[in-house]
Design a protein around this motif. Structure first.
Motif, PDB file in Angstrom:
ATOM      1  N   ALA A 340      44.546  38.586  44.642  1.00 23.41           N
ATOM      2  CA  ALA A 340      43.341  37.905  45.129  1.00 23.41           C
ATOM      3  C   ALA A 340      42.167  38.845  45.314  1.00 23.41           C
ATOM      4  CB  ALA A 340      43.648  37.210  46.458  1.00 23.41           C
ATOM      5  N   TRP A 341      42.412  40.153  45.243  1.00 24.89           N
ATOM      6  CA  TRP A 341      41.365  41.121  45.538  1.00 24.89           C
ATOM      7  C   TRP A 341      40.585  41.508  44.290  1.00 24.89           C
ATOM      8  CZ3 TRP A 341      40.470  42.238  50.573  1.00 24.89           C
ATOM      9  CH2 TRP A 341      41.499  41.958  51.476  1.00 24.89           C
ATOM     10  N   ARG A 342      39.274  41.609  44.434  1.00 21.45           N
ATOM     11  CA  ARG A 342      38.434  42.225  43.401  1.00 21.45           C
ATOM     12  C   ARG A 342      38.056  43.605  43.912  1.00 21.45           C
ATOM     13  NH1 ARG A 342      36.120  41.075  38.796  1.00 21.45           N
ATOM     14  NH2 ARG A 342      34.164  42.065  38.171  1.00 21.45           N
ATOM     15  N   ILE A 343      38.261  44.605  43.087  1.00 18.94           N
ATOM     16  CA  ILE A 343      38.165  45.998  43.510  1.00 18.94           C
ATOM     17  C   ILE A 343      36.973  46.658  42.839  1.00 18.94           C
ATOM     18  CG2 ILE A 343      39.418  48.205  43.595  1.00 18.94           C
ATOM     19  CD1 ILE A 343      41.977  46.396  43.043  1.00 18.94           C
ATOM     20  N   GLY A 344      36.215  47.404  43.618  1.00 20.67           N
ATOM     21  CA  GLY A 344      35.153  48.234  43.089  1.00 20.67           C
ATOM     22  C   GLY A 344      35.587  49.688  43.126  1.00 20.67           C
ATOM     23  N   LEU A 345      35.360  50.418  42.045  1.00 23.28           N
ATOM     24  CA  LEU A 345      35.777  51.812  41.971  1.00 23.28           C
ATOM     25  C   LEU A 345      34.570  52.731  42.096  1.00 23.28           C
ATOM     26  CD1 LEU A 345      37.974  50.040  40.332  1.00 23.28           C
ATOM     27  CD2 LEU A 345      38.781  52.256  39.531  1.00 23.28           C
ATOM     28  N   ARG A 346      34.804  53.921  42.620  1.00 24.78           N
ATOM     29  CA  ARG A 346      33.749  54.907  42.837  1.00 24.78           C
ATOM     30  C   ARG A 346      34.160  56.220  42.179  1.00 24.78           C
ATOM     31  NH1 ARG A 346      33.092  54.999  48.652  1.00 24.78           N
ATOM     32  NH2 ARG A 346      31.857  53.125  48.271  1.00 24.78           N
ATOM     33  N   LEU A 347      33.188  56.917  41.576  1.00 23.99           N
ATOM     34  CA  LEU A 347      33.461  58.209  40.950  1.00 23.99           C
ATOM     35  C   LEU A 347      33.661  59.253  42.036  1.00 23.99           C
ATOM     36  CD1 LEU A 347      33.698  59.098  37.993  1.00 23.99           C
ATOM     37  CD2 LEU A 347      31.351  59.942  38.154  1.00 23.99           C
ATOM     38  N   THR A 348      34.811  59.920  42.016  1.00 21.82           N
ATOM     39  CA  THR A 348      35.182  60.821  43.101  1.00 21.82           C
ATOM     40  C   THR A 348      36.169  61.854  42.561  1.00 21.82           C
ATOM     41  OG1 THR A 348      36.077  60.873  45.369  1.00 21.82           O
ATOM     42  CG2 THR A 348      37.056  59.295  43.866  1.00 21.82           C
ATOM     43  N   GLY A 349      36.865  62.548  43.457  1.00 17.20           N
ATOM     44  CA  GLY A 349      37.852  63.540  43.035  1.00 17.20           C
ATOM     45  C   GLY A 349      37.226  64.881  42.743  1.00 17.20           C
ATOM     46  N   ASP A 350      37.843  65.641  41.859  1.00 18.21           N
ATOM     47  CA  ASP A 350      37.375  66.968  41.466  1.00 18.21           C
ATOM     48  C   ASP A 350      36.043  66.844  40.737  1.00 18.21           C
ATOM     49  OD1 ASP A 350      36.917  69.459  40.373  1.00 18.21           O
ATOM     50  OD2 ASP A 350      38.925  69.673  39.505  1.00 18.21           O
ATOM     51  N   PRO A 351      34.967  67.472  41.222  1.00 18.65           N
ATOM     52  CA  PRO A 351      33.667  67.361  40.536  1.00 18.65           C
ATOM     53  C   PRO A 351      33.701  67.827  39.088  1.00 18.65           C
ATOM     54  CG  PRO A 351      33.393  68.317  42.720  1.00 18.65           C
ATOM     55  CD  PRO A 351      34.871  68.270  42.459  1.00 18.65           C
ATOM     56  N   GLN A 352      34.625  68.745  38.765  1.00 21.37           N
ATOM     57  CA  GLN A 352      34.734  69.226  37.395  1.00 21.37           C
ATOM     58  C   GLN A 352      35.515  68.270  36.490  1.00 21.37           C
ATOM     59  OE1 GLN A 352      32.953  71.951  36.567  1.00 21.37           O
ATOM     60  NE2 GLN A 352      32.319  71.820  38.722  1.00 21.37           N
ATOM     61  N   ALA A 353      36.270  67.385  37.102  1.00 18.73           N
ATOM     62  CA  ALA A 353      37.062  66.410  36.345  1.00 18.73           C
ATOM     63  C   ALA A 353      37.196  65.153  37.205  1.00 18.73           C
ATOM     64  CB  ALA A 353      38.431  66.983  35.999  1.00 18.73           C
ATOM     65  N   PRO A 354      36.107  64.414  37.402  1.00 12.01           N
ATOM     66  CA  PRO A 354      36.113  63.290  38.338  1.00 12.01           C
ATOM     67  C   PRO A 354      36.964  62.122  37.845  1.00 12.01           C
ATOM     68  CG  PRO A 354      34.063  63.340  37.103  1.00 12.01           C
ATOM     69  CD  PRO A 354      34.802  64.596  36.747  1.00 12.01           C
ATOM     70  N   ILE A 355      37.300  61.251  38.792  1.00 10.77           N
ATOM     71  CA  ILE A 355      38.054  60.033  38.487  1.00 10.77           C
ATOM     72  C   ILE A 355      37.366  58.849  39.155  1.00 10.77           C
ATOM     73  CG2 ILE A 355      40.323  61.084  38.132  1.00 10.77           C
ATOM     74  CD1 ILE A 355      40.956  60.523  41.084  1.00 10.77           C
ATOM     75  N   TRP A 356      37.524  57.685  38.557  1.00 11.01           N
ATOM     76  CA  TRP A 356      37.094  56.439  39.184  1.00 11.01           C
ATOM     77  C   TRP A 356      38.253  55.935  40.037  1.00 11.01           C
ATOM     78  CZ3 TRP A 356      32.326  54.393  39.279  1.00 11.01           C
ATOM     79  CH2 TRP A 356      31.396  54.807  38.320  1.00 11.01           C
ATOM     80  N   ALA A 357      38.055  55.897  41.358  1.00 10.88           N
ATOM     81  CA  ALA A 357      39.119  55.501  42.279  1.00 10.88           C
ATOM     82  C   ALA A 357      38.702  54.274  43.082  1.00 10.88           C
ATOM     83  CB  ALA A 357      39.456  56.655  43.227  1.00 10.88           C
ATOM     84  N   PRO A 358      39.651  53.402  43.448  1.00  8.23           N
ATOM     85  CA  PRO A 358      39.323  52.230  44.261  1.00  8.23           C
ATOM     86  C   PRO A 358      38.614  52.623  45.554  1.00  8.23           C
ATOM     87  CG  PRO A 358      41.530  52.016  43.378  1.00  8.23           C
ATOM     88  CD  PRO A 358      41.083  53.414  43.058  1.00  8.23           C
ATOM     89  N   ALA A 359      37.521  51.905  45.851  1.00 12.21           N
ATOM     90  CA  ALA A 359      36.717  52.237  47.029  1.00 12.21           C
ATOM     91  C   ALA A 359      36.313  51.016  47.836  1.00 12.21           C
ATOM     92  CB  ALA A 359      35.461  53.014  46.608  1.00 12.21           C
ATOM     93  N   THR A 360      36.184  49.854  47.199  1.00  8.48           N
ATOM     94  CA  THR A 360      35.788  48.642  47.916  1.00  8.48           C
ATOM     95  C   THR A 360      36.672  47.487  47.471  1.00  8.48           C
ATOM     96  OG1 THR A 360      34.141  47.997  46.246  1.00  8.48           O
ATOM     97  CG2 THR A 360      33.382  49.407  48.064  1.00  8.48           C
ATOM     98  N   TRP A 361      36.902  46.565  48.398  1.00 11.47           N
ATOM     99  CA  TRP A 361      37.730  45.407  48.112  1.00 11.47           C
ATOM    100  C   TRP A 361      37.066  44.155  48.671  1.00 11.47           C
ATOM    101  CZ3 TRP A 361      39.514  50.144  49.341  1.00 11.47           C
ATOM    102  CH2 TRP A 361      40.511  50.713  48.531  1.00 11.47           C
ATOM    103  N   ALA A 362      37.141  43.068  47.937  1.00  4.80           N
ATOM    104  CA  ALA A 362      36.651  41.782  48.416  1.00  4.80           C
ATOM    105  C   ALA A 362      37.564  40.694  47.867  1.00  4.80           C
ATOM    106  CB  ALA A 362      35.209  41.548  47.975  1.00  4.80           C
ATOM    107  N   LEU A 363      37.849  39.697  48.683  1.00  3.37           N
ATOM    108  CA  LEU A 363      38.648  38.590  48.205  1.00  3.37           C
ATOM    109  C   LEU A 363      37.793  37.750  47.238  1.00  3.37           C
ATOM    110  CD1 LEU A 363      40.455  37.521  51.467  1.00  3.37           C
ATOM    111  CD2 LEU A 363      41.498  38.550  49.447  1.00  3.37           C
ATOM    112  N   ARG A 364      38.377  37.426  46.103  1.00  2.00           N
ATOM    113  CA  ARG A 364      37.654  36.638  45.120  1.00  2.00           C
ATOM    114  C   ARG A 364      37.382  35.235  45.672  1.00  2.00           C
ATOM    115  NH1 ARG A 364      40.804  37.433  39.563  1.00  2.00           N
ATOM    116  NH2 ARG A 364      42.645  37.632  40.848  1.00  2.00           N
TER     117      ARG A 364
END
Length: 368
Positions: A340-364
Protein backbone atom coordinates in the motif's frame (compact mmCIF):
# COMPACT_ATOMS: atom_id res chain seq x y z
CA UNK A 1 12.31 -35.29 -15.08
CA UNK A 2 9.62 -33.36 -16.96
CA UNK A 3 6.97 -34.81 -14.60
CA UNK A 4 9.08 -33.69 -11.65
CA UNK A 5 9.21 -30.17 -13.06
CA UNK A 6 5.47 -30.17 -13.71
CA UNK A 7 4.84 -31.09 -10.07
CA UNK A 8 7.32 -28.36 -9.14
CA UNK A 9 5.27 -25.79 -11.07
CA UNK A 10 2.08 -26.96 -9.34
CA UNK A 11 3.84 -26.54 -5.98
CA UNK A 12 4.77 -22.97 -6.92
CA UNK A 13 1.13 -22.26 -7.80
CA UNK A 14 -0.06 -23.67 -4.47
CA UNK A 15 2.45 -21.42 -2.72
CA UNK A 16 0.93 -18.36 -4.38
CA UNK A 17 3.48 -17.74 -7.15
CA UNK A 18 1.94 -15.53 -9.88
CA UNK A 19 2.60 -17.89 -12.77
CA UNK A 20 1.56 -16.67 -16.18
CA UNK A 21 1.53 -19.35 -18.88
CA UNK A 22 4.91 -18.04 -20.03
CA UNK A 23 6.43 -18.21 -16.55
CA UNK A 24 5.03 -21.69 -15.95
CA UNK A 25 6.53 -22.83 -19.24
CA UNK A 26 9.91 -21.34 -18.25
CA UNK A 27 9.98 -23.16 -14.90
CA UNK A 28 8.94 -26.38 -16.64
CA UNK A 29 11.59 -26.06 -19.35
CA UNK A 30 14.69 -25.04 -17.36
CA UNK A 31 16.48 -27.92 -15.54
CA UNK A 32 17.28 -26.48 -12.10
CA UNK A 33 19.54 -29.42 -11.20
CA UNK A 34 22.04 -28.35 -13.88
CA UNK A 35 22.56 -25.08 -11.98
CA UNK A 36 23.58 -26.83 -8.75
CA UNK A 37 26.01 -29.26 -10.34
CA UNK A 38 28.37 -29.02 -7.35
CA UNK A 39 25.54 -29.52 -4.90
CA UNK A 40 24.07 -27.32 -2.20
CA UNK A 41 24.00 -26.98 1.56
CA UNK A 42 21.10 -28.65 3.32
CA UNK A 43 19.39 -26.84 6.18
CA UNK A 44 21.17 -29.12 8.67
CA UNK A 45 24.54 -27.88 7.33
CA UNK A 46 25.41 -31.03 5.39
CA UNK A 47 26.15 -30.93 1.67
CA UNK A 48 23.83 -32.53 -0.89
CA UNK A 49 25.56 -33.67 -4.06
CA UNK A 50 24.22 -34.90 -7.41
CA UNK A 51 23.41 -38.59 -7.25
CA UNK A 52 22.83 -38.60 -3.50
CA UNK A 53 19.51 -39.82 -2.11
CA UNK A 54 16.75 -37.26 -2.50
CA UNK A 55 18.92 -34.79 -4.43
CA UNK A 56 16.59 -34.14 -7.35
CA UNK A 57 13.51 -34.10 -5.14
CA UNK A 58 15.14 -31.42 -2.99
CA UNK A 59 16.17 -29.41 -6.07
CA UNK A 60 12.54 -29.22 -7.15
CA UNK A 61 11.17 -27.95 -3.88
CA UNK A 62 10.16 -24.33 -3.41
CA UNK A 63 13.24 -23.58 -1.35
CA UNK A 64 16.46 -21.61 -1.53
CA UNK A 65 19.56 -23.67 -2.35
CA UNK A 66 22.78 -22.33 -0.80
CA UNK A 67 25.64 -23.08 -3.19
CA UNK A 68 28.61 -21.25 -1.67
CA UNK A 69 29.56 -20.53 1.93
CA UNK A 70 32.37 -18.57 3.53
CA UNK A 71 32.87 -20.23 6.89
CA UNK A 72 29.29 -20.33 8.18
CA UNK A 73 28.05 -17.43 6.05
CA UNK A 74 26.12 -18.14 2.84
CA UNK A 75 27.51 -16.00 0.00
CA UNK A 76 25.77 -17.41 -3.08
CA UNK A 77 22.58 -19.34 -3.74
CA UNK A 78 19.69 -20.18 -6.01
CA UNK A 79 16.80 -18.13 -4.61
CA UNK A 80 13.44 -19.56 -3.55
CA UNK A 81 11.60 -20.21 -6.83
CA UNK A 82 8.26 -18.69 -5.74
CA UNK A 83 10.13 -15.47 -4.87
CA UNK A 84 11.88 -15.60 -8.24
CA UNK A 85 8.47 -15.92 -9.90
CA UNK A 86 7.15 -12.83 -8.09
CA UNK A 87 10.21 -10.82 -9.10
CA UNK A 88 10.06 -11.99 -12.71
CA UNK A 89 6.34 -11.21 -12.88
CA UNK A 90 7.08 -7.72 -11.52
CA UNK A 91 9.77 -7.28 -14.15
CA UNK A 92 7.15 -7.92 -16.85
CA UNK A 93 9.66 -9.24 -19.37
CA UNK A 94 8.70 -9.24 -23.05
CA UNK A 95 10.40 -11.27 -25.80
CA UNK A 96 13.41 -9.35 -27.08
CA UNK A 97 13.86 -7.25 -23.94
CA UNK A 98 17.45 -6.54 -22.92
CA UNK A 99 17.76 -7.31 -19.21
CA UNK A 100 20.55 -6.32 -16.84
CA UNK A 101 20.91 -8.79 -13.98
CA UNK A 102 23.00 -7.85 -10.93
CA UNK A 103 24.12 -11.02 -9.16
CA UNK A 104 24.55 -14.10 -11.34
CA UNK A 105 23.99 -16.66 -8.59
CA UNK A 106 23.83 -20.10 -10.17
CA UNK A 107 22.65 -18.78 -13.55
CA UNK A 108 19.17 -20.26 -13.04
CA UNK A 109 17.40 -16.89 -12.89
CA UNK A 110 19.10 -15.80 -16.12
CA UNK A 111 18.04 -19.08 -17.74
CA UNK A 112 14.42 -18.39 -16.78
CA UNK A 113 14.71 -14.89 -18.25
CA UNK A 114 16.10 -16.36 -21.45
CA UNK A 115 13.20 -18.82 -21.58
CA UNK A 116 10.90 -15.79 -21.44
CA UNK A 117 12.62 -14.43 -24.53
CA UNK A 118 14.96 -11.90 -22.89
CA UNK A 119 18.57 -11.19 -23.81
CA UNK A 120 20.43 -11.11 -20.50
CA UNK A 121 23.68 -9.61 -19.29
CA UNK A 122 24.45 -10.83 -15.77
CA UNK A 123 27.10 -9.16 -13.61
CA UNK A 124 28.74 -10.80 -10.59
CA UNK A 125 31.71 -9.60 -8.55
CA UNK A 126 32.81 -13.17 -7.70
CA UNK A 127 34.73 -14.70 -10.59
CA UNK A 128 34.19 -18.28 -9.40
CA UNK A 129 30.44 -17.70 -9.14
CA UNK A 130 30.36 -16.15 -12.61
CA UNK A 131 32.38 -19.04 -14.05
CA UNK A 132 30.05 -21.66 -12.57
CA UNK A 133 27.02 -19.77 -13.89
CA UNK A 134 28.56 -19.67 -17.39
CA UNK A 135 29.28 -23.40 -17.26
CA UNK A 136 25.77 -24.25 -16.09
CA UNK A 137 24.16 -22.11 -18.78
CA UNK A 138 26.30 -23.80 -21.42
CA UNK A 139 25.44 -27.28 -20.10
CA UNK A 140 21.74 -26.42 -20.14
CA UNK A 141 22.04 -25.15 -23.71
CA UNK A 142 20.77 -21.69 -22.78
CA UNK A 143 21.37 -19.00 -25.39
CA UNK A 144 21.07 -15.25 -25.10
CA UNK A 145 22.85 -14.90 -21.71
CA UNK A 146 26.22 -13.25 -21.13
CA UNK A 147 27.82 -13.46 -17.68
CA UNK A 148 30.52 -10.90 -16.86
CA UNK A 149 32.66 -10.40 -13.80
CA UNK A 150 32.53 -6.88 -12.43
CA UNK A 151 31.32 -4.41 -9.87
CA UNK A 152 27.54 -4.63 -9.68
CA UNK A 153 27.27 -0.97 -8.70
CA UNK A 154 28.60 0.02 -12.13
CA UNK A 155 26.22 -2.17 -14.12
CA UNK A 156 27.62 -2.48 -17.65
CA UNK A 157 29.08 0.91 -18.69
CA UNK A 158 28.31 1.95 -22.23
CA UNK A 159 25.37 -0.41 -22.66
CA UNK A 160 21.61 0.09 -22.34
CA UNK A 161 18.81 -2.21 -21.21
CA UNK A 162 15.04 -2.31 -21.10
CA UNK A 163 14.79 -3.66 -17.55
CA UNK A 164 17.01 -4.63 -14.63
CA UNK A 165 16.73 -7.18 -11.85
CA UNK A 166 18.91 -7.44 -8.75
CA UNK A 167 19.32 -10.74 -6.90
CA UNK A 168 21.26 -9.52 -3.88
CA UNK A 169 20.17 -7.35 -0.95
CA UNK A 170 21.21 -3.69 -1.17
CA UNK A 171 20.77 -0.50 0.85
CA UNK A 172 19.82 1.47 -2.24
CA UNK A 173 19.79 1.65 -6.01
CA UNK A 174 22.81 2.57 -8.09
CA UNK A 175 22.17 5.60 -10.36
CA UNK A 176 24.14 3.67 -13.00
CA UNK A 177 21.35 1.07 -13.21
CA UNK A 178 18.77 3.78 -13.76
CA UNK A 179 20.93 5.48 -16.39
CA UNK A 180 21.39 2.18 -18.25
CA UNK A 181 17.77 1.04 -17.97
CA UNK A 182 14.93 2.61 -19.93
CA UNK A 183 12.00 2.45 -19.53
CA UNK A 184 12.41 0.11 -16.56
CA UNK A 185 11.51 -1.03 -13.99
CA UNK A 186 14.42 -2.04 -11.79
CA UNK A 187 13.30 -4.88 -9.52
CA UNK A 188 15.52 -4.93 -6.45
CA UNK A 189 15.50 -6.11 -2.80
CA UNK A 190 16.25 -3.02 -0.68
CA UNK A 191 17.05 -3.13 3.03
CA UNK A 192 14.21 -2.18 5.37
CA UNK A 193 14.04 -3.00 9.08
CA UNK A 194 16.43 -5.94 8.89
CA UNK A 195 14.84 -7.53 5.81
CA UNK A 196 14.94 -6.89 2.05
CA UNK A 197 11.47 -6.19 0.63
CA UNK A 198 11.53 -6.36 -3.15
CA UNK A 199 10.83 -2.98 -4.76
CA UNK A 200 9.82 -2.02 -8.28
CA UNK A 201 11.83 1.16 -8.94
CA UNK A 202 11.01 3.80 -11.55
CA UNK A 203 12.78 7.02 -12.44
CA UNK A 204 15.79 8.52 -14.22
CA UNK A 205 19.30 8.50 -12.76
CA UNK A 206 18.97 12.18 -11.81
CA UNK A 207 15.57 11.64 -10.14
CA UNK A 208 12.86 11.80 -9.05
CA UNK A 209 12.85 8.10 -8.18
CA UNK A 210 9.86 6.28 -6.73
CA UNK A 211 9.02 2.71 -5.81
CA UNK A 212 6.32 0.30 -4.74
CA UNK A 213 6.72 -2.96 -2.82
CA UNK A 214 6.29 -6.26 -4.65
CA UNK A 215 6.78 -8.67 -1.77
CA UNK A 216 8.69 -9.38 1.44
CA UNK A 217 12.01 -11.19 1.19
CA UNK A 218 15.36 -11.79 2.79
CA UNK A 219 18.52 -11.78 0.64
CA UNK A 220 22.24 -12.07 1.16
CA UNK A 221 23.70 -8.57 1.33
CA UNK A 222 25.92 -7.03 -1.33
CA UNK A 223 29.22 -5.36 -0.52
CA UNK A 224 30.72 -1.96 -1.23
CA UNK A 225 28.69 1.21 -1.87
CA UNK A 226 25.49 -0.76 -2.42
CA UNK A 227 25.34 -1.39 1.33
CA UNK A 228 26.44 2.08 2.47
CA UNK A 229 24.80 3.42 5.61
CA UNK A 230 22.72 6.58 5.25
CA UNK A 231 20.39 8.73 7.40
CA UNK A 232 17.48 6.34 6.83
CA UNK A 233 19.41 3.16 7.63
CA UNK A 234 18.02 0.72 10.15
CA UNK A 235 20.27 -1.23 12.52
CA UNK A 236 21.64 -4.49 11.23
CA UNK A 237 19.77 -7.56 12.51
CA UNK A 238 20.66 -8.27 16.11
CA UNK A 239 23.02 -11.22 16.34
CA UNK A 240 22.03 -14.28 18.31
CA UNK A 241 22.70 -13.84 22.01
CA UNK A 242 23.25 -10.07 21.80
CA UNK A 243 19.97 -9.09 23.47
CA UNK A 244 19.21 -8.93 27.16
CA UNK A 245 16.17 -10.73 28.54
CA UNK A 246 12.86 -9.27 27.36
CA UNK A 247 9.80 -9.27 29.62
CA UNK A 248 6.07 -8.73 28.88
CA UNK A 249 5.27 -5.04 28.40
CA UNK A 250 1.84 -4.93 26.71
CA UNK A 251 -0.78 -7.72 26.45
CA UNK A 252 -1.91 -9.48 23.27
CA UNK A 253 -4.10 -7.42 20.95
CA UNK A 254 -5.45 -9.92 18.41
CA UNK A 255 -7.04 -13.36 18.54
CA UNK A 256 -6.13 -15.12 16.35
CA UNK A 257 -2.68 -13.67 15.89
CA UNK A 258 -1.64 -12.18 12.57
CA UNK A 259 -0.62 -14.70 9.94
CA UNK A 260 2.86 -14.43 8.43
CA UNK A 261 1.70 -12.03 5.70
CA UNK A 262 -0.09 -9.72 8.12
CA UNK A 263 2.88 -9.74 10.47
CA UNK A 264 5.22 -8.80 7.62
CA UNK A 265 2.90 -5.89 6.81
CA UNK A 266 3.08 -4.69 10.42
CA UNK A 267 6.84 -5.20 10.39
CA UNK A 268 7.14 -3.04 7.27
CA UNK A 269 5.09 -0.26 8.88
CA UNK A 270 7.32 -0.43 11.96
CA UNK A 271 10.28 0.25 9.67
CA UNK A 272 8.47 3.21 8.12
CA UNK A 273 7.74 4.80 11.50
CA UNK A 274 10.94 3.90 13.38
CA UNK A 275 14.51 3.82 12.09
CA UNK A 276 15.36 1.57 15.06
CA UNK A 277 13.27 -1.32 13.68
CA UNK A 278 15.19 -4.44 12.71
CA UNK A 279 15.18 -8.22 12.92
CA UNK A 280 16.16 -10.22 15.99
CA UNK A 281 15.81 -13.58 17.70
CA UNK A 282 14.54 -13.11 21.24
CA UNK A 283 16.42 -14.78 24.10
CA UNK A 284 14.22 -17.06 26.18
CA UNK A 285 11.54 -17.14 23.48
CA UNK A 286 11.22 -19.37 20.44
CA UNK A 287 10.52 -16.25 18.41
CA UNK A 288 12.17 -14.21 15.70
CA UNK A 289 10.71 -10.98 14.44
CA UNK A 290 10.72 -7.18 14.50
CA UNK A 291 12.46 -5.39 17.34
CA UNK A 292 12.96 -1.69 18.04
CA UNK A 293 16.63 -1.89 18.99
CA UNK A 294 18.04 0.57 21.51
CA UNK A 295 21.25 2.51 20.86
CA UNK A 296 23.28 0.03 22.91
CA UNK A 297 22.14 -2.78 20.66
CA UNK A 298 21.18 -4.99 23.61
CA UNK A 299 17.65 -3.93 24.49
CA UNK A 300 14.51 -2.29 23.21
CA UNK A 301 11.07 -3.72 22.43
CA UNK A 302 9.72 -6.57 20.33
CA UNK A 303 6.35 -6.60 18.57
CA UNK A 304 4.80 -10.07 18.35
CA UNK A 305 2.20 -11.39 15.86
CA UNK A 306 -0.58 -11.30 18.47
CA UNK A 307 0.03 -7.59 19.08
CA UNK A 308 1.74 -8.08 22.42
CA UNK A 309 4.99 -6.27 23.22
CA UNK A 310 8.07 -7.48 25.05
CA UNK A 311 10.73 -5.06 26.28
CA UNK A 312 14.11 -5.13 27.96
CA UNK A 313 17.21 -3.12 28.72
CA UNK A 314 17.74 0.28 30.31
CA UNK A 315 15.33 2.00 27.91
CA UNK A 316 12.62 -0.67 27.96
CA UNK A 317 9.78 1.68 28.90
CA UNK A 318 10.48 4.22 26.16
CA UNK A 319 10.87 1.60 23.45
CA UNK A 320 7.88 -0.36 24.72
CA UNK A 321 5.74 2.78 24.44
CA UNK A 322 7.00 3.35 20.88
CA UNK A 323 6.09 -0.24 19.96
CA UNK A 324 2.55 0.18 21.29
CA UNK A 325 2.19 3.44 19.34
CA UNK A 326 3.24 1.67 16.13
CA UNK A 327 0.64 -1.06 16.67
CA UNK A 328 -2.06 1.53 17.39
CA UNK A 329 -1.12 3.55 14.32
CA UNK A 330 -1.08 0.53 12.00
CA UNK A 331 -4.42 -0.70 13.33
CA UNK A 332 -5.99 2.75 12.98
CA UNK A 333 -4.75 3.00 9.37
CA UNK A 334 -6.66 -0.17 8.49
CA UNK A 335 -3.69 -2.52 8.75
CA UNK A 336 -2.17 -1.48 5.40
CA UNK A 337 -0.15 -4.06 3.51
CA UNK A 338 3.41 -3.27 2.51
CA UNK A 339 2.15 -2.98 -1.05
CA UNK A 340 0.00 0.00 0.00
CA UNK A 341 2.99 2.31 0.37
CA UNK A 342 4.36 4.63 -2.29
CA UNK A 343 8.03 5.27 -1.62
CA UNK A 344 10.17 8.25 -2.50
CA UNK A 345 13.92 7.69 -2.77
CA UNK A 346 16.71 10.15 -2.00
CA UNK A 347 20.29 10.23 -3.30
CA UNK A 348 22.52 9.41 -0.34
CA UNK A 349 25.31 7.09 0.83
CA UNK A 350 28.95 7.44 -0.21
CA UNK A 351 29.36 10.77 -2.07
CA UNK A 352 31.83 9.07 -4.41
CA UNK A 353 29.36 6.29 -5.22
CA UNK A 354 25.89 7.45 -4.14
CA UNK A 355 22.75 5.33 -4.00
CA UNK A 356 19.05 6.10 -4.23
CA UNK A 357 17.62 4.92 -0.90
CA UNK A 358 14.05 4.95 0.48
CA UNK A 359 13.42 8.20 2.34
CA UNK A 360 9.69 9.00 2.30
CA UNK A 361 6.56 6.89 2.49
CA UNK A 362 2.90 7.67 1.85
CA UNK A 363 -0.11 5.40 1.68
CA UNK A 364 -1.48 5.32 -1.85
CA UNK A 365 -4.93 6.97 -2.16
CA UNK A 366 -6.72 3.71 -2.91
CA UNK A 367 -5.56 2.36 0.48
CA UNK A 368 -6.63 5.35 2.58
Amino acid sequence: MTDLRRRFVEQLRRNGAPLTPELAAAFTAVPREVFVAEGFQRRDGSWARPGSAGFRTAVYRDDVLVTKVDGRVAVSSSSQPSLMAIMLAGLDVRPGDRVLEIGAGTGYNAALLAALGARVTSVDVQEDVAARARAALATAGVEGVRVVTGDGYAGVPGESFDRAIVTVGVAGVSPRWLAQTRPGPVVVPVEHAGTHPVLAIQGPAEGPVTATVLCPSGFMSASGPLTATHPGSHPAPASSGSLTAFAPFAPPRWEPALDSYGYRDLWYAAGVWSNRATHAALPGHDLSGVVLLDEDGSGGAAILPDGSVLAGGDQATGYGDQAVEIIDRWDAAGRPSMRAWRIGLRLTGDPQAPIWAPATWALRPEHL
